[in-house]
Design a protein around this motif. Sequence first.
Motif, PDB file in Angstrom:
ATOM      1  N   ASN A 213       1.141  -1.312  -0.239  1.00  0.00           N
ATOM      2  CA  ASN A 213       0.052   0.139   0.226  1.00  0.00           C
ATOM      3  C   ASN A 213       0.810   1.126   0.069  1.00  0.00           C
ATOM      4  N   GLN A 214       1.845   1.677   1.081  1.00  0.00           N
ATOM      5  CA  GLN A 214       2.827   2.175   0.877  1.00  0.00           C
ATOM      6  C   GLN A 214       3.377   2.889  -0.201  1.00  0.00           C
ATOM      7  N   ALA A 215       3.787   1.768  -1.154  1.00  0.00           N
ATOM      8  CA  ALA A 215       3.915   2.164  -2.582  1.00  0.00           C
ATOM      9  C   ALA A 215       3.220   2.739  -3.337  1.00  0.00           C
ATOM     10  N   ILE A 216       1.699   1.759  -3.466  1.00  0.00           N
ATOM     11  CA  ILE A 216       0.875   2.724  -4.862  1.00  0.00           C
ATOM     12  C   ILE A 216       0.439   4.288  -4.155  1.00  0.00           C
ATOM     13  N   VAL A 217       0.750   4.156  -2.421  1.00  0.00           N
ATOM     14  CA  VAL A 217       1.011   5.859  -2.209  1.00  0.00           C
ATOM     15  C   VAL A 217       1.574   6.555  -2.773  1.00  0.00           C
ATOM     16  N   LYS A 218       3.311   6.184  -2.795  1.00  0.00           N
ATOM     17  CA  LYS A 218       3.668   7.085  -3.379  1.00  0.00           C
ATOM     18  C   LYS A 218       3.785   6.799  -4.667  1.00  0.00           C
ATOM     19  N   SER A 219       3.446   6.093  -5.226  1.00  0.00           N
ATOM     20  CA  SER A 219       3.008   6.070  -6.782  1.00  0.00           C
ATOM     21  C   SER A 219       2.045   7.260  -7.031  1.00  0.00           C
ATOM     22  N   ILE A 220       1.095   7.397  -6.564  1.00  0.00           N
ATOM     23  CA  ILE A 220       0.011   7.850  -6.653  1.00  0.00           C
ATOM     24  C   ILE A 220       0.413   9.389  -6.244  1.00  0.00           C
TER      25      ILE A 220
END
Length: 275
Positions: A213-220
Amino acid sequence: IKDKHGSNYNIFESSISEKFKAMLTMESELRKALKYDQFELHYQPQKCLTSNKIVGVEALLRWKHPVKGYIPPGEFIGLAEKTGLIIDIGDWVMNEACRENKAWQDKGFQPMTVSVNLSAKQFYQRELVDKVKKTLQNTGLSPEYLELEITETMAMTNEENILETMYHLRKLGVTVSIDDFGTGYSSFKYLSVFPVTKLKIDKMFINENQKQNQAIVKSIIHMSHSLDMKVIAEGVETIEQLRFLTKEKCDEMQGFYFSKPLPPEKLTKWFRTIG
Ligand code: C2E
Ligand code: CA
Ligand code: CA
Ligand code: CA
């Protein structure tokens, strides 16, 4: 002798008709709710992570049922959409949110945006842009203080019509944000043609602190910034989540950690204490 299937069928049938009856009851109660002014808006503050100031509030609908007390939107918005009542309810929400925001400005509070959730049915109305324009005229709210939230799924279906409506809204001066972002499958390419000013990262990516999830948040966050959009995280509940978002340069946050949605009296009381 009753056969097994027959009796099963009857049970099935009666539970369907029970549900149907409950729906009809709720539909007529929803109509009454409009007529007798049983809806309220609660407002959840949105904080800028660089200035630490409140820059906006999201208007969230509540139904104050005379017998059952407060009913959350999740329990009636679906039916309101199915029956078309969402149009009248939505008109009420938009007017109330603009009227109240203007009243806060008139009282001398720091100007901020009010975000209003739109359902698909509302967004596809031919007269939506006209309605928004009239609401702003009637309430006297300046357009830059109104933000309309549409979900990612809405934006991705029927994107041609959506795009045209978005352009007209932007021309009026109101802003449009994409809600529940990350739950749909929108591509970079689509997003880059939308005249959208902000993405709202869905709370499911914020609430669970998994690596993925953290990776998704960063990319968003990175994607929003490269498209010149702002990004807000919703559902922020802990200091760790806030620290992570601040470190990753998320622009704004909203969530229980900062404040629950508040009735207007409580919100203005709070404004007074922070000056
Ligand atoms: P949404 O637009 O995604 O709104 C965010 C929801 O998350 C709100 O629930 C809010 O109270 C809740 N929330 C806020 N902070 C936190 C947090 O830190 N943790 C958790 N777990 N939840 C948090 P609410 O008010 O029950 O609204 C549910 C949904 O109903 C909204 O989801 C929106 O889709 C819809 N809705 C609300 N008001 C309206 C309206 O006026 N019109 C339309 N069409 N839909 C509305
Ligand atoms: Ca929303
Ligand atoms: Ca959301
Ligand atoms: Ca949602």
